[in-house]
Design a protein around this motif. Structure first.
Motif, PDB file in Angstrom:
ATOM      1  N   PRO A 392      30.758   9.254 -24.573  1.00  0.00           N
ATOM      2  CA  PRO A 392      31.164   8.677 -23.290  1.00  0.00           C
ATOM      3  C   PRO A 392      32.495   9.243 -22.803  1.00  0.00           C
ATOM      4  N   TYR A 393      33.225   8.456 -22.002  1.00  0.00           N
ATOM      5  CA  TYR A 393      34.369   8.970 -21.251  1.00  0.00           C
ATOM      6  C   TYR A 393      35.417   9.655 -22.123  1.00  0.00           C
ATOM      7  N   TYR A 394      35.897   8.966 -23.164  1.00  0.00           N
ATOM      8  CA  TYR A 394      37.009   9.534 -23.924  1.00  0.00           C
ATOM      9  C   TYR A 394      36.579  10.730 -24.768  1.00  0.00           C
ATOM     10  N   ARG A 395      35.313  10.788 -25.165  1.00  0.00           N
ATOM     11  CA  ARG A 395      34.819  11.985 -25.834  1.00  0.00           C
ATOM     12  C   ARG A 395      34.765  13.138 -24.838  1.00  0.00           C
ATOM     13  N   ARG A 396      34.322  12.836 -23.617  1.00  0.00           N
ATOM     14  CA  ARG A 396      34.288  13.858 -22.571  1.00  0.00           C
ATOM     15  C   ARG A 396      35.694  14.313 -22.209  1.00  0.00           C
TER      16      ARG A 396
END
Length: 498
Positions: A392-396
């Protein structure tokens, strides 16, 4: 030929004909969505393009200032100039990951214009320095302020557009880098004629005027940048709902329900496809920044006068602008990142090979029309690829930042690869860049094959059962939002972009 905005609008409709999840509603108002996305194209992309245009212009105009007499004016040796360029990238790299992780918390509306204003001040101060030490100090602060911008824009746009339409949007703002290379030569040719005005040299006025314009745009940016689609002043409530609905259909993890966790940072670092693209970004950065920073010097050493050099620097960058847009459109249209990247790499290989064997300065100059487009068109496709395949966001956010850390690490290498004494052929560097370009053909194809195998594995019933077992309490067949937030791109319904 269709305009970039028309191309982007056509891609939007095509992108929505296929969803990578089973959560799409049965009825979609395509006309409403097209209208909403078109508004984003006309209100978000021009601002981001201007921000990145100024980022690249203000970082690379030192190459034009060098031709205009920077080294003579500050009594710099060749090595001192290289150090002044290199020192920009150290804080630049250090700022990228922390800034991307903080982007959501601080808010793009505040962070991006603030960075632009601060680095505009730094650029202006470059025109006021009178010593080598002063130049190095200002360049270090310039890198610190500029570092977050490119990865920040890519992450920012991934929150406004679906995965399949992201490449052309990144290209629309990134192509401004090609324009900055073109305009930098034109502006420098005109501004350096101010030599002596106000007791300042022509090279100093290049920094002062371009820096003041950046400050003005930074202040204006506070009124133009929405943090999310829901914050847009140009979308109606109905259009905002449509944008958010299409984003959630594209990837349910788009909803900001996750919190920062080092686990997501580590998962990004352990993803093979992220590591591969990281290496590709490094080689792209080494070739791209070498041309961005040293192309005026290369042309000058081929035997052209300083004034003519500034003007001759325009053509290759202008060609890169159009080629970048065409490549990104092709990449989105055919849903292909790996093949598009490999094709661009072939163009770069041809350019470096031609330059290496050029019998005269005219052929060598002509090779730049392959080298520059072949290098510049690679970055938007790789950027979209990195953003496409991490959730999700923080991995992206981590993956995108890692990509640009690699790019700018390559930039550091490039600053030491063009010593004046080895010009104009720079044989060792040209061979290095030729090898890198060959690897930029092979690497993307290998990564696409790996991701294809991963997509096939996800279709196996055993994989789905194993990955969703712990979410069996969910009423949704895909494990619900908890499954999407925890698994991210490893979710069985997440289809990797090839």
């Amino acid at each position: 030929m269709a305009s970039p905005s028309e191309v982007a609008s056509k891609e939007t409709e095509k992108a929505e004909t296929e969803s990578n999840t089973s959560r799409a509603p049965t009825s979609i108002n395509m006309e409403l969505e097209r209208r909403a996305v078109r508004k984003l194209d006309f209100t978000i992309l021009p601002v981001m393009a201007m921000f990145y245009f100024l980022s690249f212009l203000d970082r690379s105009n030192i190459g034009n200032a060098r031709v205009a007499g920077l080294e003579k004016g500050l009594h710099l040796a060749d090595k001192q100039y290289q150090i002044a360029v290199t020192v920009t990238y150290v804080p630049y790299i250090a700022a990228e990951l922390p800034a991307n992780l903080l982007l959501r918390k601080i808010g793009p509306r505040l962070l991006m214009p603030s960075l632009l204003t601060i680095w505009g001040i730094m650029v202006t101060l470059q025109g006021l320095v009178s010593s080598y030490g002063g130049l190095v100090t200002v360049r270090a602060f310039l890198g610190l302020a500029e570092g977050p911008m490119f990865p920040g824009i890519v992450l920012y746009l991934s929150g406004f557009y679906t995965r399949k339409e992201l490449s052309i949007r990144i290209a629309l703002f990134f192509s401004s880098a090609s324009l900055s290379g073109a305009f930098s030569g034109l502006l420098a040719a005109a501004i350096q004629k101010m030599d002596g005005i106000g007791g300042r040299a022509g090279w100093a006025w290049i920094f002062i005027l371009e820096g003041l314009f950046t400050i003005l745009m930074g202040i204006t940016g506070f009124f133009l940048v929405p943090s999310t689609p829901r914050d847009s002043k140009f979308l109606s409530a109905e259009e905002k709902d449509a944008i958010m609905a299409r984003l959630e259909r594209d990837r349910p993890s788009i909803q900001p329900s996750d919190e920062f966790s080092m686990k997501e940072v580590l998962r990004s670092l352990r993803s093979p496809h992220v590591v591969v693209v990281f290496v590709l970004f490094f080689m792209t950065g080494a070739t791209l920044y070498g041309l961005a920073l040293f192309l005026p010097s290369i042309v000058n050493q081929l035997g052209f006068s300083p004034d003519r050099t500034q003007l001759l620097s325009v053509g290759p960058f202008a060609a890169a602008f159009f080629f970048t847009l065409i490549t990104a459109y092709w990449s989105d249209h055919f849903r292909s990142r790996g093949v598009a990247s490999a094709f661009v790499g072939i163009i770069a290989v041809a350019g470096w090979a031609l330059y290496l064997g050029a019998p005269n300065k005219h052929v060598a100059y002509g090779a730049l029309y392959l080298m520059v487009p072949g290098v510049y068109a690679m970055a938007p496709v790789l950027s979209a690829w990195m953003a496409n395949n991490s959730e999700p966001y923080y991995r992206r956010a981590t993956s995108v930042a890692l990509g640009f850390i690699a790019t700018n690490s390559g930039g550091i290498l490039s600053t030491w690869r063009f010593p004046t004494k080895e010009g104009p052929k720079f044989t060792k560097t040209t061979i290095m860049n030729l090898v890198f370009s060959c690897l930029l053909v092979v690497g993307p194809l290998g990564n696409a094959y790996y991701l294809s195998r991963k997509n096939k594995a996800k279709k196996h019933p055993g994989y789905r059962e194993q990955m969703l077992a712990k979410y069996s309490d969910s009423k949704s067949p895909d494990g619900g939002v908890d499954a999407w937030m925890d698994l991210g791109d490893r979710h069985p319904d997440f289809v990797y972009a090839l």
